[in-house]
Every structure is written in structure tokens, then in C-alpha cells.
Write an enzyme that holds these catalytic residues in place. Structure first.
Site, PDB file in Angstrom:
ATOM      1  N   CYS A 225       0.877  -1.183   0.000  1.00 44.07           N
ATOM      2  CA  CYS A 225       0.000   0.000   0.000  1.00 44.07           C
ATOM      3  C   CYS A 225       0.908   1.225   0.000  1.00 44.07           C
ATOM      4  O   CYS A 225       1.065   1.896   1.023  1.00 44.07           O
ATOM      5  CB  CYS A 225      -0.922  -0.003   1.213  1.00 44.07           C
ATOM      6  SG  CYS A 225      -1.883  -1.531   1.424  1.00 44.07           S
ATOM      7  N   ALA A 226       1.509   1.535  -1.137  1.00 42.49           N
ATOM      8  CA  ALA A 226       2.702   2.374  -1.156  1.00 42.49           C
ATOM      9  C   ALA A 226       2.444   3.878  -1.179  1.00 42.49           C
ATOM     10  O   ALA A 226       3.238   4.640  -0.632  1.00 42.49           O
ATOM     11  CB  ALA A 226       3.567   1.999  -2.359  1.00 42.49           C
ATOM     12  N   PRO A 228       1.600   7.664  -0.480  1.00 38.23           N
ATOM     13  CA  PRO A 228       2.240   8.537  -1.464  1.00 38.23           C
ATOM     14  C   PRO A 228       3.703   8.231  -1.758  1.00 38.23           C
ATOM     15  O   PRO A 228       4.339   8.969  -2.514  1.00 38.23           O
ATOM     16  CB  PRO A 228       2.103   9.915  -0.831  1.00 38.23           C
ATOM     17  CG  PRO A 228       2.188   9.646   0.641  1.00 38.23           C
ATOM     18  CD  PRO A 228       1.472   8.330   0.843  1.00 38.23           C
ATOM     19  N   GLY A 229       4.269   7.210  -1.139  1.00 32.97           N
ATOM     20  CA  GLY A 229       5.591   6.758  -1.529  1.00 32.97           C
ATOM     21  C   GLY A 229       6.749   7.137  -0.633  1.00 32.97           C
ATOM     22  O   GLY A 229       7.903   6.809  -0.943  1.00 32.97           O
ATOM     23  N   LYS A 231       7.646   5.998   2.380  1.00 38.10           N
ATOM     24  CA  LYS A 231       8.332   4.827   2.921  1.00 38.10           C
ATOM     25  C   LYS A 231       9.024   4.035   1.802  1.00 38.10           C
ATOM     26  O   LYS A 231      10.087   3.472   2.013  1.00 38.10           O
ATOM     27  CB  LYS A 231       7.352   3.939   3.700  1.00 38.10           C
ATOM     28  CG  LYS A 231       6.783   4.591   4.965  1.00 38.10           C
ATOM     29  CD  LYS A 231       5.898   3.622   5.721  1.00 38.10           C
ATOM     30  CE  LYS A 231       5.248   4.278   6.925  1.00 38.10           C
ATOM     31  NZ  LYS A 231       4.236   5.296   6.528  1.00 38.10           N
ATOM     32  N   ASP A 246      -0.656   0.115  -5.286  1.00 40.53           N
ATOM     33  CA  ASP A 246      -1.691   0.916  -4.633  1.00 40.53           C
ATOM     34  C   ASP A 246      -3.033   0.595  -5.259  1.00 40.53           C
ATOM     35  O   ASP A 246      -3.115   0.124  -6.409  1.00 40.53           O
ATOM     36  CB  ASP A 246      -1.413   2.414  -4.735  1.00 40.53           C
ATOM     37  CG  ASP A 246      -2.116   3.178  -3.622  1.00 40.53           C
ATOM     38  OD1 ASP A 246      -1.566   3.225  -2.505  1.00 40.53           O
ATOM     39  OD2 ASP A 246      -3.225   3.699  -3.850  1.00 40.53           O
ATOM     40  N   ASP A 266      -6.037  -4.361  -5.793  1.00 40.26           N
ATOM     41  CA  ASP A 266      -6.770  -4.384  -4.531  1.00 40.26           C
ATOM     42  C   ASP A 266      -6.121  -5.451  -3.650  1.00 40.26           C
ATOM     43  O   ASP A 266      -6.294  -6.650  -3.862  1.00 40.26           O
ATOM     44  CB  ASP A 266      -8.239  -4.717  -4.783  1.00 40.26           C
ATOM     45  CG  ASP A 266      -9.069  -4.712  -3.505  1.00 40.26           C
ATOM     46  OD1 ASP A 266      -8.478  -4.593  -2.405  1.00 40.26           O
ATOM     47  OD2 ASP A 266     -10.303  -4.844  -3.596  1.00 40.26           O
ATOM     48  N   ASP A 283       1.836  -1.118   4.869  1.00 34.76           N
ATOM     49  CA  ASP A 283       1.459   0.090   5.598  1.00 34.76           C
ATOM     50  C   ASP A 283      -0.032   0.285   5.358  1.00 34.76           C
ATOM     51  O   ASP A 283      -0.448   0.973   4.441  1.00 34.76           O
ATOM     52  CB  ASP A 283       2.279   1.284   5.096  1.00 34.76           C
ATOM     53  CG  ASP A 283       2.097   2.517   5.946  1.00 34.76           C
ATOM     54  OD1 ASP A 283       1.961   2.370   7.182  1.00 34.76           O
ATOM     55  OD2 ASP A 283       2.072   3.628   5.393  1.00 34.76           O
ATOM     56  N   CYS A 336      -0.817   4.045  11.179  1.00 33.72           N
ATOM     57  CA  CYS A 336      -0.713   5.265  11.988  1.00 33.72           C
ATOM     58  C   CYS A 336      -1.961   5.394  12.867  1.00 33.72           C
ATOM     59  O   CYS A 336      -2.450   6.487  13.132  1.00 33.72           O
ATOM     60  CB  CYS A 336      -0.512   6.497  11.120  1.00 33.72           C
ATOM     61  SG  CYS A 336      -1.739   6.733   9.822  1.00 33.72           S
TER      62      CYS A 336
END
Length: 380
Positions: A225-226, A228-229, A231, A246, A266, A283, A336
Site C-alpha cells: 500500500c505504497a 504517497p511513496g 516509505k 496501490d 486491490d 502500511d 498510523c
């Protein structure tokens, strides 16, 4: 009467947020034409009003004898942002906040409410009333944190959500910008003021996740689940063979500058890769309750039922990602969120072996709240 550009932009952004927009996007759309000073004031008003909304609404109720849900949205926003300036922004003259709030209500087509707005705000200046800051944290969230972390820690989390977040940049192996301060996360520097230069802003909690992967050169790496990139870019500081994924094409396109293969998929459904990966980062999409200082609208939108819905998706994503992990590989599951259902409970239901966990809490640790677990596949 000419409205202050910063207040006009803040008012437009708050109305957009009330209709469902995200705060950062709404503010950028409404304040992009402003100079630096006015843009800064608009940002202070928008985020401060959202962070302190519970207190501000309580004040409106006390001064007007009405609950805010009885008010038109434009009138409520005009009152909230003016009260925030009067109570919390020393550099803003009270009369200026009042006059602009009255004019904003009038321009929004609420001329009959202008007298009401003026009376409430004039009274607020004359008769200050104390209200508890805990009103700016929904009671159900505070109760959850108290049950999970204890009363003192819960109050510290709530208090931390009321202040602007500190700024951290990802420097990696580069030379840090002038005036920055090293942290205990390698390559992460705190920047109290000034421009980040060629470096990107990335919260210290976010930067603490990738080192848990123990990446080595040449390993295969999947970021499930990358977008906005941030990490992913941090992981690429090590020369790994990476693929980023994504759910949405629009968000996947944001990853294109990373220069690695990007797949739109997905992740709650079985992943399409024929090969396994040495390292995987999940993430996961989450409630974001660790980021309330940065995204204060979350606490006013989130409902208890949302957490259960998120958990079911998180479990599916984690299980599908584990299926792509090679024997001896490591997977890091992170959110988070501060909620146990999205963190420890998801990990427990994955069937994986837990190597170690990390928990960062606002008010105790610098930056946003994060949870991460390092996992291996359990042997059959």
C-alpha cells in the site's frame, strides 16, 4: 468591506472540509494564490479551528444558548474560526476577527445571521469563559485510549493533538539542511523552521517503520500500500529490487518518479505475483488516529463502527501479503492508528510469528503515533 485574504481562504477551506474534503487539499486549493504571510495565517486558522473545534462549539453554545447543530454551516464556520483567533491567536486583533466573521456570514447569504454572529463574538471578547480542552477530543476516543493506555497517557495523546506537528525531513545519507537537528532515527532530522531544500518532509514516526525491515542490497521488496511513496523512497535508499502497489490509479501515478514497477491492485484480494519476496511492507489503510495533530478532521468524522470495517480489510491485506513472503523473509505490518483492533488484534489474527513490535504514541514520543509489527510466516 474588504475581507482579509487569509480569513477568506480559511473560510472557504473550512466549508470544503465540512463537505468532505481533506484539510491539506482544501487549504491548498483555497490559499495557493496567497503570499507566504497570508498563507501561513490561513493555515493556522484552518488547522487550529479543526483541532479546537470541541472547545469552540462549547463556547458557541454557552454564549448563544444554542447547540451548533442548529446553526447553518457557514454561520458555524464563521463563529468557530473567529473564536479560535480571539482565544488562541495573540497576533490577531479581536475586532478584526469579529468584523471579518460578520462579513463572511453576510457574503455567504446569511445577512440575518450577521447580527447574531456580531453579538456572540463581542460577548466572547467581553466575557471570557473557561472550557476544558478535553472537549476537543471526542469522548469515545478518549475513553478508548484510557482503557488501552491509562488515563495519563490518554490525556497526553489528546493534548498532543491540539498543537501543530513538528517538522522532520528525510535526509538519508545526504547532508542535512542548515539548522536541522539529528534524531535517533538514522537519516531523520528535525527542522524547526526554514525550507527543506531538496529533501522531503516525512514524519519521524513514519521514518521509524522502514528500518524494521532490515533491508539488504539485492533483496526483493514489495510495498503493498505504497502511495504517497515516502516509505518506499526510504526503502530505496538500499539498492533493493522493488515493486510498489496501490489501490487507486491516481495514487499509483504519484509513485512513478520512484523509477520502479508500480502495480494498481486491490490488496484485500489475492496478489497476482508468481514470485515471493524477501521483504514486504504492509502500511495498511487505517483510521489515522495517530495523526490527529496533522489531520484533525479525522476525529470529527471517525465513528466506532469504522474501526471494525477497517479491521476486516486490514486482516485480508495482511494475509494476502504474507502469502507472498518467502521462507525466512520478513514482513512489517504498520499503521498510523492508536487502536488495538487495527494493530495487535490484526497481527494476532494473521497467524504469523511476531518477531518484534514498535508503538509510538503522541505526547510520549516525537511525531505521529505509529504501530508496527515485524512478522515471519509461521511454519505449518
Amino acid at each position: 468591506m474588504t475581507l482579509a485574504p487569509a480569513r477568506q481562504a480559511a473560510f472557504g477551506a473550512l466549508l470544503a472540509i465540512d463537505r468532505g474534503a481533506w484539510s491539506a487539499e482544501a487549504l491548498a486549493a483555497k490559499s495557493g494564490h496567497l503570499d507566504t504571510r497570508d498563507a501561513g495565517l490561513a493555515s493556522d486558522i484552518v488547522f487550529g479551528t479543526l483541532r479546537r473545534r470541541g472547545e469552540l462549539d462549547a463556547l458557541i453554545g454557552k454564549y448563544s444558548k444554542r447547540t451548533v447543530d442548529k446553526l447553518d454551516a457557514a454561520v458555524r464556520m464563521a463563529l468557530e474560526m473567529a473564536l479560535y483567533q480571539i482565544r488562541f491567536l495573540d497576533r490577531v486583533p479581536g475586532h478584526a476577527a469579529v468584523n471579518d466573521a460578520v462579513e463572511l456570514a453576510r457574503k455567504a447569504g446569511k445577512a440575518s445571521a450577521a447580527v447574531f454572529v456580531n453579538a456572540i463574538l463581542r460577548r466572547a471578547i467581553r466575557e471570557p469563559i473557561a472550557v476544558e480542552e478535553t472537549l476537543s477530543t471526542p469522548a469515545w476516543l478518549l475513553d478508548r485510549w484510557t482503557a488501552q493506555y491509562g488515563a495519563d497517557t490518554a490525556l497526553a495523546i489528546a493534548h498532543a493533538s491540539l498543537s501543530p506537528p513538528e517538522r522532520f525531513v528525510r535526509v538519508g545519507n545526504g547532508t542535512p539542511p542548515p539548522g536541522s537537528e539529528a534524531t535517533d532515527i538514522p537519516g531523520c532530522f528535525k527542522l524547526a523552521s526554514g525550507d527543506a531544500g531538496c529533501f522531503r518532509f516525512q514524519d519521524i514516526g513514519s521514518q521509524a517503520v522502514v528500518p524494521l525491515l532490515d533491508l539488504r542490497p539485492g533483496q526483493t521488496f514489495l510495498d503493498v500500500c505504497a502511495s504517497p511513496g515516502n516509505k518506499t523512497a526510504q526503502a530505496l535508499e538500499v539498492p533493493v529490487r522493488a515493486i510498489a502497489c496501490d489501490l487507486h490509479l491516481s495514487r499509483a501515478r504519484i509513485l512513478a518518479p520512484l523509477g520502479i514497477p508500480v502495480v494498481t491492485l486491490d490488496a484485500s484480494k489475492p496478489l497476482p505475483f508468481a514470485c515471493g519476496f524477501d521483504r514486504i511492507l504492509v502500511d495498511a489503510p487505517c483510521s489515522g488516529t495517530g495523526t490527529l495533530a496533522r489531520n484533525p478532521e479525522i476525529k470529527w468524522r471517525l465513528k466506532p463502527a469504522d474501526i471494525a470495517d477497517l479491521q476486516s480489510r486490514q486482516i485480508a491485506i495482511l494475509r494476502n501479503a504474507l502469502a507472498q513472503l518467502v521462507p525466512g523473509g520478513l514482513l512489517v505490518y504498520s499503521t498510523c492508528s492508536l487502536e488495538r483492533e487495527e494493530n495487535q488484534d490484526v497481527v494476532a489474527m494473521s497467524g504469523a510469528t511476531v518477531v518484534e513490535t514498535m508503538q509510538r504514541l503522541p505526547g510520549r514520543d516525537p511525531g505521529d503515533g505509529f504501530f508496527a509489527a515485524v512478522l515471519r510466516k509461521s511454519l505449518a
